[in-house]
Design an enzyme around this catalytic site. Sequence first.
Site, PDB file in Angstrom:
ATOM      1  N   GLU A  53      -1.255  -8.785   5.015  1.00 52.90           N
ATOM      2  CA  GLU A  53      -1.162  -8.897   6.484  1.00 52.90           C
ATOM      3  C   GLU A  53      -2.512  -8.722   7.161  1.00 52.90           C
ATOM      4  O   GLU A  53      -2.638  -8.928   8.370  1.00 52.90           O
ATOM      5  CB  GLU A  53      -0.137  -7.888   7.029  1.00 52.90           C
ATOM      6  N   CYS A  84       0.847  -1.200   0.000  1.00 58.46           N
ATOM      7  CA  CYS A  84       0.000   0.000   0.000  1.00 58.46           C
ATOM      8  C   CYS A  84       0.882   1.251   0.000  1.00 58.46           C
ATOM      9  O   CYS A  84       1.582   1.508  -0.964  1.00 58.46           O
ATOM     10  CB  CYS A  84      -0.972  -0.051   1.186  1.00 58.46           C
ATOM     11  N   HIS A  86      -3.561  -5.734   0.977  1.00 64.89           N
ATOM     12  CA  HIS A  86      -2.895  -5.964   2.262  1.00 64.89           C
ATOM     13  C   HIS A  86      -2.907  -7.436   2.660  1.00 64.89           C
ATOM     14  O   HIS A  86      -3.851  -7.880   3.323  1.00 64.89           O
ATOM     15  CB  HIS A  86      -3.620  -5.187   3.356  1.00 64.89           C
TER      16      HIS A  86
END
Lengths: 939, 236
Positions: free
Chosen positions: B201, B94, B199
């Site tokens: 994560e 990002c 993302h």
Amino acid sequence: MTSEQLSSEKALRIQTIEIAPGKDVLGEHVAAAIQELGVAVQKVETTKRYYVACQDTLPQELFADGKTAKVTKTTSVSNAWIVEVRYKPGVMDPVQQSIIKTLSDADVHATWAATAQRYFLFGVSHDEVKKICKELLVNDLLQDVLFGWEILTVDPAKPIQTEENTIVKDVPLIQATDEELMVASKDLTLSLNLDEMKAVQEYFKELGRDPRDAEIQMIAQTWSEHCKHKIFTSPISYTENGVTHSIGSLMKDYIKKATSDIQSDWVVSVFHDNAGIVKGTDEMNVAFKVETHNHPSALDPYGGAGTGIGGVIRDVLGVGKGARPLFNTDVFCFAPPTTSEIPAGILHPRRILKGVVAGVRDYGNRMGIPTINGSITFHPNYLGAPLVFCGTAGIIPAGMEEKSIQPGDIIVVVGGRTGRDGIHGATFSSAALDADSATSAVQIGNPIEEKRVLDLLMQARDRNLYRSITDCGAGGFSSAIGEMAEQGCHVQLENAPVKYAGLSPWELWLSESQERMVLAVPQEKLQELLALCAEEDVEAAVLGNFTDSNKVLVVHKEKTVVELDVKFLHEGLPRKEKIASWKPQKIEEPELDEPDYGKTLLKMLGMPSIASKEWVIRQYDHEVQGLRVQGPFSGNGPSDASAVRIQHGKQTGVVVANGINPRYSAIDSYAMAACAIDEAMRNVVCAGGNPNRTALLDNFCWGTVNEESLGRLVRAVKACYDVATLYKTPFISGKDSFHNEFRTGQESISIPDTLLISALSIVENVAKTTSMDLKKTGNTLYIVGSTYNELGGSHYYELAGAVGKNVPIVRPEMAKKHMEQLYAAMQKGLVKSCHDCSEGGLGVALAEMTIAGDKGIHVNLESVPQIGCANPSQILFSESASRFIVEVGDEEAFEQMVEATKIGKVLAQKALVVTHNEEPLIDETIEAMSTAWRGALTW
Amino acid sequence: MVKAIVLRTAGVNCDAETVHALKLAGADVDLVHVNSLIAGKVTLDSYSILVIPGGFSYGDDLGGGRVLATQLVRKLRGPLDKFVQDGKIVIGVCNGFQVLTQAGLLPGKLDANASGKFECRWVRLKAAPSLFTKNIEYIEMPVAHGEGRVVGDVYDNAVFLYVDSEGEEAEYPANPNGSAHGIAGVVNEKGNVLGMMPHPERNIYTESHPSWTQGHVGGEGLKIYQNAVRYAEEHL
């Protein structure tokens, strides 16, 4: 010219650099917004200008990559109005710090920087440009505008040059007449009444001197409604139906009493700190606070909402020894976005909505705190006084909940600098708005500064570098240090870092500049703390120390600014009994013909309070931190509540929800408050929250203050006690806001009495939480709870322009039992989906479940347990409390655990089919319902 | 044990979940402020994986990721170039992706979304072969950005493409930002620097998937970090 003058001239060499965007998103947004204003603009282009005080040549590559940003220079543009919008001199530009920093990384020394926005408006007239600026581009509280046709030659923006100001003025008070006292109260924006002014006069008469300006301001701030909650903490003589009784205080006799009567052993800290705290796991507890930021959001929606969220985050940073933010929740009340008549001095509700959403988005997203819960409610009377509730929960290590200060501890301020922005917030928010409302009460937020402070504080806390902490909120240093200095303090005010010179000492003391926290630091930890601040790029300054003198002593360049007794400051406020009364309204039920049920349902799905809020929700980052378990969407539908893990790698989580029903206030505030608690609890339970581990926050927002409105307040507070004690849901924190009204001439638009209940439930295993989207064709639908003839205040009546009388009544004993049964069934995995009946009743709830899961439903209306309903519209659209629709696979096991009634099935056919004694009432496709639901709030 | 460094500075805000994901993937992780690297208190030498997480570094003032990129270029050029030359792994997610493009470590740039809006939503990605995408054909995870539209001729570098439920190139909202060909993530020529807008994560638990109650098991975002750690174990 002397060499000194030369060097100061040189220091002020301002360079300009102008940047055009790659894709001009801002231009597109502005063009669309201008068209919404009814102006047929051809196109809008934009550029950004940076003004930098710097000797060296500016390296352009720092500002532009040549693709997404290109260097340009626009002094003339054909066929366009050129508009430049800048911050007013003295208003902090949040970008300044980054510009100076990045230039310094490139070994270029700059001393000051500012930004300006340029718009090129094609195809509009001179009058239209003025309208566009006024209504869209410029907030003249904060910004200046320059514009010209085809050519705009402007001087660069420059820093304000002000002399140092050390003036301390005496306010002539001890000789003043009553009339003069009240003139002083108004002229100095003190918002103190005559009794209070007289108490101040008496105190200074004994001292034999007049108060200094900072002293009177500090007293007014400390005694303000905003800070002292006078209405909630004063005695009240209350008359209901002709019978009068005395109330010691609403806070003590009802709200706090509910919490102490419930005796929950999982409540850790209530009411005395910035936020309430409940037990989470053995090592980590959970803090929660919801604030209002109504008045500033009415004047500057973007900045007001942003500083609202920034403020409540600082409350959580400052609770106990500091909590780490976990999620945000935001609830708004606006006038309908379709409102056409707007009185002077009021921003259009659509502009307020968009500005508030953008403010919350930009602050919350930048802080990296997921906004996972919220709601938006519309009512015409929020026109001049929108409500903006911002909430934050945080996690705090067990044992860090308490703080104390020892005499000799150093007062350290960390974070943002102090400027003239936001003076009088505390006293200003304690009065009604009008077209001339105080302009300096608006602040500008800088979320990245606050993120820096957060990163710093979590380390400083864990290294035990301070003994106590609080945030600078309303009232600034005066409030923060004043509250901390229970035994006294000695402040050297000139040590406070300032944005620019020229603030008088009283302004420095009272300013509400954002992103500042005050710490009490033991002498031996000071150097370590200051070193850590330097590593984290956070400015810190030593302001003085706490004492045991029992005096607040503030000195500025050897001049005494404040010298007040702590006891008078905190306990000197005269309390006067307030008068409140209530009697039932004389209102009737309307007589309506039975409608076309399907068409009515579609209309209701498009009512703004019910309609999809996806346009808003998608703009919030609800996934950051990676802890989300139940988000704001269930499938394609609206979740009842959200859930997050409290720590990575752990199964313990929290479920968060809210309840708000201002529509019922027109009938009875008792029912309104009871329903708000019930709705919040329903939502918690729908998502799998534990009804026996749920804490509540109460946020009261009332309009005009008078005997009748206080009577309604007493009713609402009584309902809070009655329902919360039966539900065993303690209040752990709360807030109140009065005078939410707008005065135009003789008229006043006052908001409907509004109570927001926010609920937070601890769950041991997040894998047991559930959602409201239908799961499987063939599953059985049950309803829990009875439906009554309770259309009073309903959305169904609102469609017909009626209010009615039969407001929903909460029957807490039965509801509590049902909630416990449902929770137990969810722990066994017996509930596939669960949704409550709220706005729009059973009909809307069923429609939302079909939209969410993209599966159909068939319901037999005659099987719905009801009491006193004479016709299908009452069963379909009554908003009776404490009802749940539950999707179940294993009927036998479910029925053994929950008192529920079978009402229908999940269908493969993508439609909502409702029959009554085999007569078809509703047969609408999911597509039709979804289209109606999605169409109302989208731009 | 593979050592990973997660870089933070003002406005970086996806650091905690990135650290946790790397730990779950088997790395020994340090979260380090960029000031500590510049001051020489910590050196890149001792690590084999560098992650620049998402957020709004320095508020994205002057453009997404630009201030942090300037800092890296002006203050850490040497060590960073060496890190990449040595074949060590760099991941930017990002805002971290924006930083890597602005710093010139990845080709292309990231411009405003075609929708003109910041949006948070889950997306489905199709993976192309790379060290990061071993055993991944399709993968789901959320995006949350306003400036994620890949511009520049980088199709050959793409390792993740936004696709619809059929696995085909998709329109908005399946392609949330309007990137040409649906490019969601790219690697450098050498293949050891990854930048991606979505993302991973944020998809590290069973309950991470937004439809986990419908039976969609989450947690597959971990695979990307596991691939990186495994590669580092075997090659670095």
